[in-house]
Design a protein around this motif. Sequence first.
Motif, PDB file in Angstrom:
ATOM      1  N   SER A 134       0.813  -1.219   0.000  1.00 24.84           N
ATOM      2  CA  SER A 134       0.000   0.000   0.000  1.00 24.84           C
ATOM      3  C   SER A 134       0.845   1.267   0.000  1.00 24.84           C
ATOM      4  O   SER A 134       0.378   2.316  -0.398  1.00 24.84           O
ATOM      5  CB  SER A 134      -0.905   0.036   1.233  1.00 24.84           C
ATOM      6  OG  SER A 134      -0.142   0.274   2.409  1.00 24.84           O
ATOM      7  N   TYR A 151       1.434   2.871   2.476  1.00 25.71           N
ATOM      8  CA  TYR A 151       0.762   3.724   3.456  1.00 25.71           C
ATOM      9  C   TYR A 151       1.336   3.407   4.836  1.00 25.71           C
ATOM     10  O   TYR A 151       0.882   2.502   5.538  1.00 25.71           O
ATOM     11  CB  TYR A 151      -0.754   3.479   3.431  1.00 25.71           C
ATOM     12  CG  TYR A 151      -1.547   4.546   4.121  1.00 25.71           C
ATOM     13  CD1 TYR A 151      -1.919   5.700   3.443  1.00 25.71           C
ATOM     14  CD2 TYR A 151      -1.928   4.409   5.445  1.00 25.71           C
ATOM     15  CE1 TYR A 151      -2.650   6.689   4.073  1.00 25.71           C
ATOM     16  CE2 TYR A 151      -2.658   5.383   6.092  1.00 25.71           C
ATOM     17  CZ  TYR A 151      -3.014   6.523   5.394  1.00 25.71           C
ATOM     18  OH  TYR A 151      -3.739   7.511   6.028  1.00 25.71           O
ATOM     19  N   ASN A 158       2.637  -0.277  11.205  1.00 19.11           N
ATOM     20  CA  ASN A 158       1.910  -1.301  10.457  1.00 19.11           C
ATOM     21  C   ASN A 158       2.884  -2.228   9.741  1.00 19.11           C
ATOM     22  O   ASN A 158       3.985  -1.839   9.368  1.00 19.11           O
ATOM     23  CB  ASN A 158       0.912  -0.674   9.479  1.00 19.11           C
ATOM     24  CG  ASN A 158       1.510   0.263   8.456  1.00 19.11           C
ATOM     25  OD1 ASN A 158       2.395   1.061   8.751  1.00 19.11           O
ATOM     26  ND2 ASN A 158       1.024   0.186   7.230  1.00 19.11           N
ATOM     27  N   CYS A 193      -2.016  -3.798  11.842  1.00 13.32           N
ATOM     28  CA  CYS A 193      -1.980  -2.345  11.950  1.00 13.32           C
ATOM     29  C   CYS A 193      -0.967  -1.892  13.003  1.00 13.32           C
ATOM     30  O   CYS A 193      -0.462  -2.685  13.802  1.00 13.32           O
ATOM     31  CB  CYS A 193      -3.356  -1.816  12.309  1.00 13.32           C
ATOM     32  SG  CYS A 193      -4.634  -2.149  11.078  1.00 13.32           S
ATOM     33  N   GLU A 204      -1.559   0.124  15.603  1.00 11.73           N
ATOM     34  CA  GLU A 204      -2.091   0.180  16.963  1.00 11.73           C
ATOM     35  C   GLU A 204      -1.864  -1.127  17.738  1.00 11.73           C
ATOM     36  O   GLU A 204      -1.407  -1.074  18.888  1.00 11.73           O
ATOM     37  CB  GLU A 204      -3.591   0.544  16.945  1.00 11.73           C
ATOM     38  CG  GLU A 204      -3.868   1.947  16.461  1.00 11.73           C
ATOM     39  CD  GLU A 204      -4.011   2.055  14.937  1.00 11.73           C
ATOM     40  OE1 GLU A 204      -4.518   3.086  14.479  1.00 11.73           O
ATOM     41  OE2 GLU A 204      -3.613   1.119  14.210  1.00 11.73           O
ATOM     42  N   ILE A 239      -6.024  10.665   9.371  1.00 13.27           N
ATOM     43  CA  ILE A 239      -6.051   9.235   9.666  1.00 13.27           C
ATOM     44  C   ILE A 239      -6.729   9.020  11.008  1.00 13.27           C
ATOM     45  O   ILE A 239      -6.635   9.866  11.902  1.00 13.27           O
ATOM     46  CB  ILE A 239      -4.607   8.669   9.682  1.00 13.27           C
ATOM     47  CG1 ILE A 239      -4.625   7.144   9.794  1.00 13.27           C
ATOM     48  CG2 ILE A 239      -3.775   9.310  10.785  1.00 13.27           C
ATOM     49  CD1 ILE A 239      -3.244   6.515   9.666  1.00 13.27           C
ATOM     50  N   SER A 240      -7.437   7.901  11.130  1.00 12.76           N
ATOM     51  CA  SER A 240      -7.958   7.492  12.433  1.00 12.76           C
ATOM     52  C   SER A 240      -7.851   5.975  12.505  1.00 12.76           C
ATOM     53  O   SER A 240      -7.736   5.306  11.475  1.00 12.76           O
ATOM     54  CB  SER A 240      -9.413   7.947  12.627  1.00 12.76           C
ATOM     55  OG  SER A 240     -10.291   7.210  11.800  1.00 12.76           O
ATOM     56  N   PRO A 241      -7.856   5.414  13.695  1.00 11.22           N
ATOM     57  CA  PRO A 241      -7.767   3.963  13.811  1.00 11.22           C
ATOM     58  C   PRO A 241      -8.928   3.287  13.082  1.00 11.22           C
ATOM     59  O   PRO A 241     -10.071   3.764  13.136  1.00 11.22           O
ATOM     60  CB  PRO A 241      -7.854   3.716  15.314  1.00 11.22           C
ATOM     61  CG  PRO A 241      -7.393   4.994  15.942  1.00 11.22           C
ATOM     62  CD  PRO A 241      -7.879   6.070  15.017  1.00 11.22           C
ATOM     63  N   CYS A 242      -8.650   2.167  12.426  1.00 11.52           N
ATOM     64  CA  CYS A 242      -9.704   1.404  11.760  1.00 11.52           C
ATOM     65  C   CYS A 242     -10.628   0.804  12.826  1.00 11.52           C
ATOM     66  O   CYS A 242     -10.334   0.856  14.028  1.00 11.52           O
ATOM     67  CB  CYS A 242      -9.104   0.324  10.859  1.00 11.52           C
ATOM     68  SG  CYS A 242      -8.382  -1.078  11.754  1.00 11.52           S
ATOM     69  N   GLY A 243     -11.725   0.217  12.400  1.00  9.24           N
ATOM     70  CA  GLY A 243     -12.687  -0.358  13.344  1.00  9.24           C
ATOM     71  C   GLY A 243     -12.086  -1.418  14.245  1.00  9.24           C
ATOM     72  O   GLY A 243     -12.332  -1.440  15.451  1.00  9.24           O
ATOM     73  N   CYS A 263      -8.977  -1.779  15.113  1.00  6.69           N
ATOM     74  CA  CYS A 263      -8.033  -1.162  16.058  1.00  6.69           C
ATOM     75  C   CYS A 263      -8.760  -0.385  17.144  1.00  6.69           C
ATOM     76  O   CYS A 263      -8.312  -0.345  18.286  1.00  6.69           O
ATOM     77  CB  CYS A 263      -7.048  -0.278  15.312  1.00  6.69           C
ATOM     78  SG  CYS A 263      -5.854  -1.264  14.375  1.00  6.69           S
ATOM     79  N   ARG A 264      -9.879   0.209  16.804  1.00  2.90           N
ATOM     80  CA  ARG A 264     -10.678   0.886  17.829  1.00  2.90           C
ATOM     81  C   ARG A 264     -11.099  -0.126  18.896  1.00  2.90           C
ATOM     82  O   ARG A 264     -11.051   0.155  20.095  1.00  2.90           O
ATOM     83  CB  ARG A 264     -11.900   1.554  17.208  1.00  2.90           C
ATOM     84  CG  ARG A 264     -11.529   2.713  16.310  1.00  2.90           C
ATOM     85  CD  ARG A 264     -12.720   3.292  15.591  1.00  2.90           C
ATOM     86  NE  ARG A 264     -12.265   4.236  14.571  1.00  2.90           N
ATOM     87  CZ  ARG A 264     -13.042   5.110  13.963  1.00  2.90           C
ATOM     88  NH1 ARG A 264     -14.326   5.176  14.266  1.00  2.90           N
ATOM     89  NH2 ARG A 264     -12.536   5.917  13.050  1.00  2.90           N
TER      90      ARG A 264
END
Length: 138
Positions: free
Chosen positions: A27, A29, A47, A58, A60, A88-92, A94-95
Motif C-alpha cells: 500500500s 501507506y 503497520n 496495523c 495500533e 487518519i484514524s484507527p480502523c474499526g 483497532c478501535r
Amino acid sequence: MDLSQDLLDRLFAEALRARAFAHAPYSRYQVGVAILDEQGRIHIGANMENAAYPQGWCAEPSALTAMIMAGGKQAKVAVVTGPGPDIISPCGGCRQKLREFSVPEELVIIAGDPGGMRQRWTLAELLPHSFGPSHLNF
C-alpha cells in the motif's frame, strides 16, 4: 490526565519516528503510533503488511503489544500518524483493540501526519456504545 504540550510533542515525534519502521511495500501507506500508558511510558508501533493478505497488522496492535510486554495495563493517549494529507484514524478493528486496554471516555486519540497534529477525539467518540470486558461479567 494533564496533557502538556511537551508531552504531546514527544508523543507526536515518537509516532512519526515509528512510521519509519512500517513495512508497507504494497500500500505504501506507512502508519506509526505512540501510546502513553498509565505509568507515563511511551510505546510505539508501526503497520506490517504481508503478501499473504490479510496476514498483516496495523500499527495500533503493535504499540499495544509493546505496552503489554512492558507491563502497561491501560492506554491513556494514542497518537496515530499517517502520510497525510487526509486525516487518519484507527480502523474499526483497532478501535476495538484500543477499547480492550482503555477507558473509552478517557482515552485520547490524536491524528497527525508530517505536517502536524490534525484532529483529536476520545475513543468513546470514535467507538460509541462499545462492547468491552465489562459486558462479559469477569
